[in-house]
Design a protein around this motif. Sequence first.
Motif, short mmCIF file in Angstrom:
data_model
loop_
_atom_site.label_atom_id
_atom_site.label_comp_id
_atom_site.label_asym_id
_atom_site.label_seq_id
_atom_site.Cartn_x
_atom_site.Cartn_y
_atom_site.Cartn_z
N ASN A 131 -5.76 32.56 3.13
CA ASN A 131 -6.94 32.06 2.42
C ASN A 131 -8.10 31.75 3.37
N ASP A 156 -12.50 40.56 5.91
CA ASP A 156 -13.30 40.03 4.81
C ASP A 156 -14.79 40.24 5.05
N LYS A 201 -13.60 34.48 -0.20
CA LYS A 201 -12.31 33.95 -0.64
C LYS A 201 -12.44 32.60 -1.34
#
Length: 440
Positions: free
Chosen positions: A91, A117, A211
Amino acid sequence: MNFQNRLFISLLFFLTLTTILLSSAAGAQENRDVLVLEISGAITPVTDDIVADAIAITENEGYEALVITLNTPGGGLDETLRITEMIPQTNIPVIGYVYPESTQAWSAGTLILISTDVAAMAPFTVIGSAQPVSVTPSGSEPVTDTKIVNALVERATENARMHGRNETAAREFITENLNLNSEVALEYGVIEYVAPSIEDLLEQIDGLEVKGRTLETAGAEIVYYEAPLRLGFMNIVSNPIVSSLLLLLGVYAVILGISNPGFGAEVFGVVAIVLGLIGTGFDVNIGAIFLILVGIALLALELQSPGVGVFGIAGMICIVAGSVLLAPTDFPRNYSPAEFQRTIIASIVTPTIIVGLFLLFAMYKVLEVRKRKPQFGEIIGDTAIVHKPITPDQTGYVIHRGEYWKARSAEPLEKGEKVVILEKDNVILVVEKLREAGNQ
């Protein structure tokens, strides 16, 4: 203590506790550190362990994000795929950044970048060259096996699609050996940012939603990841060149230990071989190991018994051939550009050939000495030193004027004892213990 005093102390305690809590909350709010992991050089069997450790530290210690800087020619495919699997499972925002300027993240590095990401590059950097190749004696050839190529293409395009990036470019990195600089990669939607430094990158991504959290990275303190001792050591020995050289160094140390026992070279050789095997992840070419073991046996046979050098030459051929096969350039285990693979081969084979030529020259000189008639005269009556214990039932070895001779005796003799040569029976010396004057 009267009521007023108790009330005053209670208020004081409450104010102090409130101040501490507010200070802690403010400090926690200001704790916006970013962990930076540098991946420089080949991606090895320990790189994925280092990435996993960095992710765990980022999660456990409350870092705002993890920045992975990439400066790599490529490396192991298995390790690369494991890294790309870790990124969506945490995460914590993971930011891929090709850095510093004028570097590159080819093949495996490109696959990692498009899986992060947030993807960024420093100016004048390059990504691409993800087409798998195999190195042959005549050069390099692209891998065209559709089972391999299609699997890599699908994985790369799915990772790109997950982050809304250019799927066509992700495909052509592999199928067309596409290369892009930072400006073109940004224009094509392969990356999101171009930044000359980590500080500048953190300023640009401040406020970005990743996220389910809003990044607060502007002015964040940069903390560089330091691998623990075990992973740091493994990172060194898992380098393809280091691990292969350790294996070859271990082989030659074992040979030296067999030919000259008592110096501990064989122990060092075994340790070096074990470290080399660990560095390669124990996934070595069995045929290469077999050839090297046969080469060791032939060299040991040549060094321990008189001959014409045939065993020695055959042994060196086996070791050189084994070292070529041992160089970790096979695909898909090692996913690197052809140029890097050729560098690995040259780094492994060149010292092997040099050492081999030296040993062949030494064997040639030994052969000359064996053929040469003795020039030091009769040896009967000379003294020698026992090198290997001798018993009445078993021959041993003695050293006479720097030469090793097989010897026998009617009495037991221990290593290091001085003996006198009584006679010479063909190639075997008959000796007895040297008795000093007065001890007859």
